[in-house]
Motif scaffolding. Sequence first.
Motif, PDB file in Angstrom:
ATOM      1  N   ILE A  46      21.800   7.130  -1.018  1.00 51.14           N
ATOM      2  CA  ILE A  46      21.177   8.329  -1.565  1.00 51.14           C
ATOM      3  C   ILE A  46      19.801   8.527  -0.935  1.00 51.14           C
ATOM      4  O   ILE A  46      19.387   7.768  -0.064  1.00 51.14           O
ATOM      5  CB  ILE A  46      21.053   8.241  -3.110  1.00 51.14           C
ATOM      6  CG1 ILE A  46      20.235   7.009  -3.513  1.00 51.14           C
ATOM      7  CG2 ILE A  46      22.427   8.222  -3.759  1.00 51.14           C
ATOM      8  CD1 ILE A  46      19.881   6.932  -4.988  1.00 51.14           C
ATOM      9  N   GLY A  47      19.115   9.555  -1.391  1.00 51.96           N
ATOM     10  CA  GLY A  47      17.765   9.800  -0.901  1.00 51.96           C
ATOM     11  C   GLY A  47      17.748  10.430   0.473  1.00 51.96           C
ATOM     12  O   GLY A  47      18.784  10.732   1.082  1.00 51.96           O
ATOM     13  N   ASP A  61      17.390   4.149   0.353  1.00 53.06           N
ATOM     14  CA  ASP A  61      17.716   4.153  -1.065  1.00 53.06           C
ATOM     15  C   ASP A  61      19.225   4.029  -1.258  1.00 53.06           C
ATOM     16  O   ASP A  61      19.999   4.813  -0.691  1.00 53.06           O
ATOM     17  CB  ASP A  61      17.233   5.453  -1.725  1.00 53.06           C
ATOM     18  CG  ASP A  61      15.748   5.432  -2.014  1.00 53.06           C
ATOM     19  OD1 ASP A  61      15.355   4.764  -2.991  1.00 53.06           O
ATOM     20  OD2 ASP A  61      14.990   6.081  -1.277  1.00 53.06           O
ATOM     21  N   GLN A  63      22.354   3.174  -4.391  1.00 52.36           N
ATOM     22  CA  GLN A  63      22.593   3.314  -5.824  1.00 52.36           C
ATOM     23  C   GLN A  63      23.887   2.606  -6.220  1.00 52.36           C
ATOM     24  O   GLN A  63      24.906   2.737  -5.545  1.00 52.36           O
ATOM     25  CB  GLN A  63      22.711   4.794  -6.181  1.00 52.36           C
ATOM     26  CG  GLN A  63      23.101   5.072  -7.633  1.00 52.36           C
ATOM     27  CD  GLN A  63      23.086   6.559  -7.941  1.00 52.36           C
ATOM     28  OE1 GLN A  63      22.157   7.059  -8.576  1.00 52.36           O
ATOM     29  NE2 GLN A  63      24.103   7.281  -7.498  1.00 52.36           N
ATOM     30  N   ASP A 100      14.937   6.585 -15.939  1.00 49.80           N
ATOM     31  CA  ASP A 100      14.822   7.875 -15.261  1.00 49.80           C
ATOM     32  C   ASP A 100      14.291   8.892 -16.257  1.00 49.80           C
ATOM     33  O   ASP A 100      14.607   8.830 -17.457  1.00 49.80           O
ATOM     34  CB  ASP A 100      16.193   8.341 -14.765  1.00 49.80           C
ATOM     35  CG  ASP A 100      16.691   7.524 -13.590  1.00 49.80           C
ATOM     36  OD1 ASP A 100      15.897   7.280 -12.661  1.00 49.80           O
ATOM     37  OD2 ASP A 100      17.876   7.135 -13.595  1.00 49.80           O
ATOM     38  N   HIS A 128      18.889   1.240  -6.736  1.00 40.15           N
ATOM     39  CA  HIS A 128      18.799   1.800  -8.077  1.00 40.15           C
ATOM     40  C   HIS A 128      20.098   1.468  -8.810  1.00 40.15           C
ATOM     41  O   HIS A 128      21.181   1.832  -8.339  1.00 40.15           O
ATOM     42  CB  HIS A 128      18.634   3.323  -8.034  1.00 40.15           C
ATOM     43  CG  HIS A 128      17.491   3.796  -7.182  1.00 40.15           C
ATOM     44  ND1 HIS A 128      16.311   4.252  -7.718  1.00 40.15           N
ATOM     45  CD2 HIS A 128      17.359   3.890  -5.826  1.00 40.15           C
ATOM     46  CE1 HIS A 128      15.491   4.618  -6.742  1.00 40.15           C
ATOM     47  NE2 HIS A 128      16.108   4.406  -5.581  1.00 40.15           N
ATOM     48  N   TRP A 136      21.541  11.181 -13.899  1.00 43.31           N
ATOM     49  CA  TRP A 136      20.749  10.977 -12.684  1.00 43.31           C
ATOM     50  C   TRP A 136      21.622  10.455 -11.552  1.00 43.31           C
ATOM     51  O   TRP A 136      21.419  10.798 -10.388  1.00 43.31           O
ATOM     52  CB  TRP A 136      19.601   9.996 -12.947  1.00 43.31           C
ATOM     53  CG  TRP A 136      18.243  10.630 -13.029  1.00 43.31           C
ATOM     54  CD1 TRP A 136      17.575  10.991 -14.153  1.00 43.31           C
ATOM     55  CD2 TRP A 136      17.384  10.973 -11.937  1.00 43.31           C
ATOM     56  NE1 TRP A 136      16.362  11.538 -13.839  1.00 43.31           N
ATOM     57  CE2 TRP A 136      16.213  11.535 -12.482  1.00 43.31           C
ATOM     58  CE3 TRP A 136      17.489  10.864 -10.552  1.00 43.31           C
ATOM     59  CZ2 TRP A 136      15.155  11.982 -11.694  1.00 43.31           C
ATOM     60  CZ3 TRP A 136      16.433  11.308  -9.770  1.00 43.31           C
ATOM     61  CH2 TRP A 136      15.295  11.853 -10.332  1.00 43.31           C
ATOM     62  N   TYR A 139      23.228  13.430 -10.205  1.00 38.29           N
ATOM     63  CA  TYR A 139      22.272  14.345  -9.578  1.00 38.29           C
ATOM     64  C   TYR A 139      21.839  13.847  -8.196  1.00 38.29           C
ATOM     65  O   TYR A 139      21.684  14.648  -7.268  1.00 38.29           O
ATOM     66  CB  TYR A 139      21.041  14.527 -10.463  1.00 38.29           C
ATOM     67  CG  TYR A 139      21.304  15.181 -11.798  1.00 38.29           C
ATOM     68  CD1 TYR A 139      22.352  16.077 -11.972  1.00 38.29           C
ATOM     69  CD2 TYR A 139      20.509  14.896 -12.907  1.00 38.29           C
ATOM     70  CE1 TYR A 139      22.597  16.671 -13.204  1.00 38.29           C
ATOM     71  CE2 TYR A 139      20.748  15.490 -14.139  1.00 38.29           C
ATOM     72  CZ  TYR A 139      21.788  16.376 -14.285  1.00 38.29           C
ATOM     73  OH  TYR A 139      22.027  16.963 -15.504  1.00 38.29           O
ATOM     74  N   THR A 140      21.627  12.541  -8.066  1.00 40.37           N
ATOM     75  CA  THR A 140      21.196  12.041  -6.760  1.00 40.37           C
ATOM     76  C   THR A 140      22.262  12.284  -5.696  1.00 40.37           C
ATOM     77  O   THR A 140      21.942  12.641  -4.555  1.00 40.37           O
ATOM     78  CB  THR A 140      20.874  10.536  -6.828  1.00 40.37           C
ATOM     79  OG1 THR A 140      22.015   9.817  -7.305  1.00 40.37           O
ATOM     80  CG2 THR A 140      19.682  10.266  -7.720  1.00 40.37           C
ATOM     81  N   ARG A 144      21.827  15.042  -2.624  1.00 35.53           N
ATOM     82  CA  ARG A 144      22.055  14.598  -1.246  1.00 35.53           C
ATOM     83  C   ARG A 144      23.070  15.482  -0.539  1.00 35.53           C
ATOM     84  O   ARG A 144      22.838  15.967   0.579  1.00 35.53           O
ATOM     85  CB  ARG A 144      22.550  13.149  -1.270  1.00 35.53           C
ATOM     86  CG  ARG A 144      22.995  12.588   0.076  1.00 35.53           C
ATOM     87  CD  ARG A 144      23.960  11.429  -0.123  1.00 35.53           C
ATOM     88  NE  ARG A 144      25.187  11.847  -0.782  1.00 35.53           N
ATOM     89  CZ  ARG A 144      26.030  11.016  -1.376  1.00 35.53           C
ATOM     90  NH1 ARG A 144      25.779   9.713  -1.412  1.00 35.53           N
ATOM     91  NH2 ARG A 144      27.138  11.480  -1.949  1.00 35.53           N
ATOM     92  N   THR A 178       5.857  10.702  -5.103  1.00 38.32           N
ATOM     93  CA  THR A 178       7.098  10.778  -5.864  1.00 38.32           C
ATOM     94  C   THR A 178       6.990  11.819  -6.967  1.00 38.32           C
ATOM     95  O   THR A 178       7.894  12.641  -7.171  1.00 38.32           O
ATOM     96  CB  THR A 178       7.440   9.404  -6.464  1.00 38.32           C
ATOM     97  OG1 THR A 178       7.583   8.454  -5.401  1.00 38.32           O
ATOM     98  CG2 THR A 178       8.733   9.468  -7.260  1.00 38.32           C
ATOM     99  N   PHE A 185      12.316  19.519  -7.330  1.00 35.07           N
ATOM    100  CA  PHE A 185      13.544  19.221  -8.056  1.00 35.07           C
ATOM    101  C   PHE A 185      13.739  20.177  -9.218  1.00 35.07           C
ATOM    102  O   PHE A 185      14.852  20.653  -9.475  1.00 35.07           O
ATOM    103  CB  PHE A 185      13.521  17.776  -8.582  1.00 35.07           C
ATOM    104  CG  PHE A 185      13.460  16.730  -7.511  1.00 35.07           C
ATOM    105  CD1 PHE A 185      14.035  16.938  -6.275  1.00 35.07           C
ATOM    106  CD2 PHE A 185      12.823  15.522  -7.740  1.00 35.07           C
ATOM    107  CE1 PHE A 185      13.978  15.975  -5.277  1.00 35.07           C
ATOM    108  CE2 PHE A 185      12.758  14.548  -6.760  1.00 35.07           C
ATOM    109  CZ  PHE A 185      13.339  14.771  -5.531  1.00 35.07           C
TER     110      PHE A 185
END
Length: 201
Positions: A46-47, A61, A63, A100, A128, A136, A139-140, A144, A178, A185
């Motif tokens: 992710i990220g 990142d 997950q 989160d 993570h 979350w 969502y990540t 992406r 961050t 977002f």
Amino acid sequence: MVDQTNPAELVEYRAAWAQQAAQVLDAVATAIAGLPGQESARLDHIGSTAVPGLAAKPFVDLQLRISPLPAEHDLVLLLEPLGFVRARGSRPDSPGVDRDLPRGSLPADPRVWQKLLFWNEEEQVILHVRRADSPWGLYTAWFRDWLRANPEARSRYEKIKRALSTQQVGKADYDDYTRGKTQFFDEVQAEFESWAAHSVR
């Protein structure tokens, strides 16, 4: 003398990030074998390092989505041989370390925001660990994939990231960077949720 280092310095996208992520994710999958819920666990890259063409901090990142959320002690024992240590954040209120921040339109039990964060210094990898039903976590992945599919959004996001990055010179950590991305977002949450509803199967 002012410290000119930038903890949120961005670098150009590196194709090697994808291969690195795949290798570490394979190792994590092997390490967690036997944990309750591992059969249906999801592992994701992710990220920003997961979005080709997007400038990013050079930290990959990853997950892990798994239910039930493993006990911290159990995960520490399993991940330590891979070089991971439990991350605590650089400040007492560092965002996204143990929880989160609730967001988005999906209904959720308050307990789903709990998470565990791990850091691998040698690999420069952040892991993570979230519950499988964490919004979350979705969502990540959606964010992406939305950036991958939407060059205009990717360009907007990179412009904001670069502006925020320049504001971090001389700071001790990238927490403000961050937090600064949160506005973007907030602005695009409904957009990428709608995109995911029509695109993700």
